[in-house]
Each structure stands twice: as C-alpha cells, then as structure tokens.
Design a protein around this motif. Sequence first.
Motif, PDB file in Angstrom:
ATOM      1  N   GLY A  60       0.794  -1.219   0.000  1.00 40.04           N
ATOM      2  CA  GLY A  60       0.000   0.000   0.000  1.00 40.04           C
ATOM      3  C   GLY A  60       0.824   1.266   0.000  1.00 40.04           C
ATOM      4  N   PRO A  61       0.154   2.402  -0.111  1.00 44.28           N
ATOM      5  CA  PRO A  61       0.855   3.668  -0.223  1.00 44.28           C
ATOM      6  C   PRO A  61       1.684   4.039   0.995  1.00 44.28           C
ATOM      7  CG  PRO A  61      -1.521   3.981  -0.089  1.00 44.28           C
ATOM      8  CD  PRO A  61      -1.281   2.533  -0.260  1.00 44.28           C
ATOM      9  N   GLU A  62       1.381   3.442   2.180  1.00 42.17           N
ATOM     10  CA  GLU A  62       2.166   3.794   3.347  1.00 42.17           C
ATOM     11  C   GLU A  62       3.570   3.224   3.284  1.00 42.17           C
ATOM     12  OE1 GLU A  62       0.179   1.317   2.950  1.00 42.17           O
ATOM     13  OE2 GLU A  62      -0.645   0.764   4.882  1.00 42.17           O
ATOM     14  N   ALA A  95      -1.087   9.700  -6.561  1.00 38.91           N
ATOM     15  CA  ALA A  95      -1.034   8.391  -7.221  1.00 38.91           C
ATOM     16  C   ALA A  95      -1.426   7.275  -6.266  1.00 38.91           C
ATOM     17  CB  ALA A  95       0.367   8.139  -7.763  1.00 38.91           C
ATOM     18  N   ALA A  96      -1.367   7.559  -4.963  1.00 38.82           N
ATOM     19  CA  ALA A  96      -1.740   6.565  -3.950  1.00 38.82           C
ATOM     20  C   ALA A  96      -2.050   7.284  -2.655  1.00 38.82           C
ATOM     21  CB  ALA A  96      -0.613   5.558  -3.738  1.00 38.82           C
ATOM     22  N   THR A 184      -1.192   1.779  -9.452  1.00 40.19           N
ATOM     23  CA  THR A 184      -0.443   0.667 -10.055  1.00 40.19           C
ATOM     24  C   THR A 184      -0.864  -0.695  -9.521  1.00 40.19           C
ATOM     25  OG1 THR A 184       1.327   0.737  -8.384  1.00 40.19           O
ATOM     26  CG2 THR A 184       1.544   2.207 -10.291  1.00 40.19           C
ATOM     27  N   ALA A 185      -1.813  -0.735  -8.589  1.00 40.44           N
ATOM     28  CA  ALA A 185      -2.187  -1.985  -7.933  1.00 40.44           C
ATOM     29  C   ALA A 185      -3.395  -2.629  -8.604  1.00 40.44           C
ATOM     30  CB  ALA A 185      -2.485  -1.740  -6.460  1.00 40.44           C
ATOM     31  N   GLU A 186      -3.625  -3.867  -8.267  1.00 46.23           N
ATOM     32  CA  GLU A 186      -4.822  -4.594  -8.683  1.00 46.23           C
ATOM     33  C   GLU A 186      -5.453  -5.221  -7.445  1.00 46.23           C
ATOM     34  OE1 GLU A 186      -3.352  -7.427 -11.518  1.00 46.23           O
ATOM     35  OE2 GLU A 186      -3.709  -6.082 -13.196  1.00 46.23           O
ATOM     36  N   PRO A 187      -6.610  -4.762  -7.000  1.00 39.77           N
ATOM     37  CA  PRO A 187      -7.365  -3.654  -7.562  1.00 39.77           C
ATOM     38  C   PRO A 187      -6.730  -2.319  -7.214  1.00 39.77           C
ATOM     39  CG  PRO A 187      -8.400  -4.393  -5.541  1.00 39.77           C
ATOM     40  CD  PRO A 187      -7.259  -5.338  -5.798  1.00 39.77           C
ATOM     41  N   GLU A 188      -7.042  -1.290  -7.975  1.00 35.65           N
ATOM     42  CA  GLU A 188      -6.423   0.008  -7.715  1.00 35.65           C
ATOM     43  C   GLU A 188      -7.062   0.715  -6.519  1.00 35.65           C
ATOM     44  OE1 GLU A 188      -8.754   2.982 -10.808  1.00 35.65           O
ATOM     45  OE2 GLU A 188      -6.988   1.902 -11.536  1.00 35.65           O
ATOM     46  N   SER A 328     -14.845   9.573  12.128  1.00 32.49           N
ATOM     47  CA  SER A 328     -13.501  10.119  12.229  1.00 32.49           C
ATOM     48  C   SER A 328     -12.647   9.521  11.116  1.00 32.49           C
ATOM     49  CB  SER A 328     -12.887   9.796  13.597  1.00 32.49           C
ATOM     50  OG  SER A 328     -11.577  10.316  13.697  1.00 32.49           O
ATOM     51  N   TYR A 329     -11.965  10.379  10.356  1.00 33.49           N
ATOM     52  CA  TYR A 329     -11.102   9.956   9.259  1.00 33.49           C
ATOM     53  C   TYR A 329      -9.672  10.387   9.546  1.00 33.49           C
ATOM     54  CZ  TYR A 329     -15.246   9.084   6.382  1.00 33.49           C
ATOM     55  OH  TYR A 329     -16.427   8.599   5.887  1.00 33.49           O
ATOM     56  N   GLU A 330      -8.715   9.498   9.277  1.00 32.72           N
ATOM     57  CA  GLU A 330      -7.305   9.838   9.366  1.00 32.72           C
ATOM     58  C   GLU A 330      -6.653   9.563   8.020  1.00 32.72           C
ATOM     59  OE1 GLU A 330      -5.487   7.911  12.689  1.00 32.72           O
ATOM     60  OE2 GLU A 330      -6.571   9.132  14.151  1.00 32.72           O
ATOM     61  N   TYR A 331      -5.978  10.595   7.490  1.00 27.90           N
ATOM     62  CA  TYR A 331      -5.344  10.510   6.175  1.00 27.90           C
ATOM     63  C   TYR A 331      -3.848  10.299   6.412  1.00 27.90           C
ATOM     64  CZ  TYR A 331      -9.780  12.765   4.895  1.00 27.90           C
ATOM     65  OH  TYR A 331     -11.104  13.073   4.727  1.00 27.90           O
ATOM     66  N   HIS A 332      -3.387   9.062   6.222  1.00 27.15           N
ATOM     67  CA  HIS A 332      -2.057   8.694   6.683  1.00 27.15           C
ATOM     68  C   HIS A 332      -0.940   8.989   5.697  1.00 27.15           C
ATOM     69  CE1 HIS A 332      -3.641   6.743  10.251  1.00 27.15           C
ATOM     70  NE2 HIS A 332      -4.560   6.181   9.495  1.00 27.15           N
ATOM     71  N   SER A 333      -1.137   8.748   4.439  1.00 29.02           N
ATOM     72  CA  SER A 333      -0.026   8.913   3.506  1.00 29.02           C
ATOM     73  C   SER A 333      -0.511   9.191   2.100  1.00 29.02           C
ATOM     74  CB  SER A 333       0.846   7.648   3.511  1.00 29.02           C
ATOM     75  OG  SER A 333       0.110   6.527   3.072  1.00 29.02           O
ATOM     76  N   PHE A 334       0.338   9.874   1.355  1.00 30.00           N
ATOM     77  CA  PHE A 334       0.072  10.214  -0.030  1.00 30.00           C
ATOM     78  C   PHE A 334       1.367  10.034  -0.813  1.00 30.00           C
ATOM     79  CE2 PHE A 334      -2.716  12.734   2.640  1.00 30.00           C
ATOM     80  CZ  PHE A 334      -3.951  12.576   2.053  1.00 30.00           C
ATOM     81  N   SER A 335       1.241   9.725  -2.078  1.00 29.69           N
ATOM     82  CA  SER A 335       2.428   9.651  -2.918  1.00 29.69           C
ATOM     83  C   SER A 335       2.034   9.936  -4.363  1.00 29.69           C
ATOM     84  CB  SER A 335       3.088   8.272  -2.810  1.00 29.69           C
ATOM     85  OG  SER A 335       2.226   7.261  -3.270  1.00 29.69           O
TER      86      SER A 335
END
Length: 335
Positions: A60-62, A95-96, A184-188, A328-335
């Motif tokens: 995953g994106p993290e 992108a992720a 780039t993943a399946e599923p995206e 409650s939502y936490e947005y951990h990582s982006f790339s």
Amino acid sequence: MPSIPRTSDSEDPPSEGGERPNWLVSVLVVVVCLAVIASGWGVARLTLGSPLKPLEVADGPESRPPRTGAPSSEADPEDAESYVAVAAGLVEDAAAFHITFTVDDGSTAPEGSQASEDREDPEGGEGTEAPLPERRAPRVLPASGGSAEDARRPADRPASGAVPEAPRYPNVASGHGRVMYDATAEPEFDHFFTTTEGQSVYRYDVGDGQLMMTADRGLKLLDPPSEADGYLCSRGFGSAKLHEILATSSDLALVGLEEVDLRRPGQRSTHSAYLYTGTFSAKVGGYDKDSGINTLTLVPDAEFELWIDEQGYPRRLDYRAPGGFAESYEYHSFS
C-alpha cells in the motif's frame, strides 16, 4: 453472468464428428459455477480476464514516503474555502493514498456484548484500531438540550436504566475500516469496512471503471453502478468529505495551527496542521443486508473539525451530528 474470456490463444481441436458432447459442456459449466462460489477473487479473474489480488499493507501507499514540499496552490490558510479546495485537489492528484476511519451510529451496545469488545485490526497487524469509545472525540460542543446530568455524561453512555435508541440511519452501523488507492495496484482501489457485530463489506475499483463488492452474497460486478456504488467503490471517496464541506458549510473557519496525532496499525505520526471548524451535511455510505446493495444517507447539521497540514494535505476529520452519529477519518499517507 458476463462471458468468460479465453485464457489461451490456441484452439482445442474439435471432437470427431463436429461439436463437443453436451455432457462435457455441462460438466464445465458446473465446475465454473463451483469456482464462482468458492473464490471471490476467482470470480473477479473469470469476469474481468485479469489477475487480481487483495491490496495488502506491504503493497500500500504507506510503504512509500509521503510527498513533501509546498502545496500546488499558493492558497492562504486563512482563506478557508481555498485551502480546503487545495486539500481536495491534492488527494485527487495523488497516485496513492491510505485512509482509516471509524463510524459511531449513535447507539450504544450493552456492556459485555460483542459490540463492546475491542475491535480487531482489519489488516491483522501488530497494532490495532482503538475501540470507538476510546477514539479522540471531536472538541466541538454537543447538541444543545437535555439536563445538566446529561451534559456531563459521556456521549457513548446512556442514562441509568435507559434503553439505547435504534440508529437513526438503519443501513449505517458502527465499525471501522480503511481505504487504499494505488494507481499501479490490482485492484487500484480497496475499501474495507467491518461493523462491531462482525459484518464485513469489501468494495473495489478494479480499473476501467469496473466496480465490485462482496459482503455475504459473494463477489459481484456492479453494473450499472448506483450513486452509492460510485461513492464507496472508487478513489473519489478520498476527497468526498472535503467536497461536502465546501458544498454545504456556511460557517467554515480557521481556528489556528496545532499538532495533530494520527495512528494506524503499528505506527503513529504527528503533523503540524491548520484546524478548521464548522457545520456541514455529510453523505454516509452503508450496506443494506436485506437487499445486498450499497446505500448512501445524508446526515445534516454535523459539526466538524478538519486538520490540513502545511503542505495542503488533509490529515484528520472528526464530525458529530445531533443524535450522536459521528465519524472520524485519518489521512495517513500520499504519494
């Protein structure tokens, strides 16, 4: 059921006398049907003609460093609407991304019930999501009304002898989940949610606009997708709440800069972020167990707190509506 694509370019030679015998065709149909029942991912492969795999944490994106630097716009954080719009745009351009969330439907399970026990981490990692009552509650004031004793009582604890009310939104249940998108993943796109009673729903975008889900009725292709399917099964989920704030909040305002703590299985992080507050109308996804379909419910008059970091990325959103419903939502990582 959609046609099953061939897995080889070579043609099998016909049996002597022309067509394959009918009994062989029947056996093949039975085998395919059993495979459909036995393996959800197998269904996806047969239906779509491409290999699929669950999106694991390690993929995953993290696992990638978050994007850093200045936001794509020179929006001033004091211009609340512009800064929230920047945050929505950055999520959509990523992108992720990886998001975790919790839902509290406003009802309280009796002590000792399964719903009151610790929730297991959906990823199966060493760390676990905290039970809903232990999550940091929004700092906004509760809805007015009630006695002084009611005001002092925690929101998740009913009055002595009181019977908890049924949820105001019957297709939305307390629980927790996570959302992962990777082009780039399946599923995206992978959206997982499990209720405190153990009902799990998996939702996917497997590319080319093909949305799928599975709960207690096997994996199915959502064709044509409903509005709720599109909301819950595609990457637009990542920025949906930000757009709902922009569209419905008339009192969005900047409070100031502060530190916000995030946690995910096995990890915690702290970000310097601008805090925004206000009231908005939220769309909440759910699952109707009777019909087996995704649902979308409007939750009005919800008081929120939104943290957006100094690079323009959303980091946390808490909101609570009259009657006790909260997310409650936490947005951990982006790339």
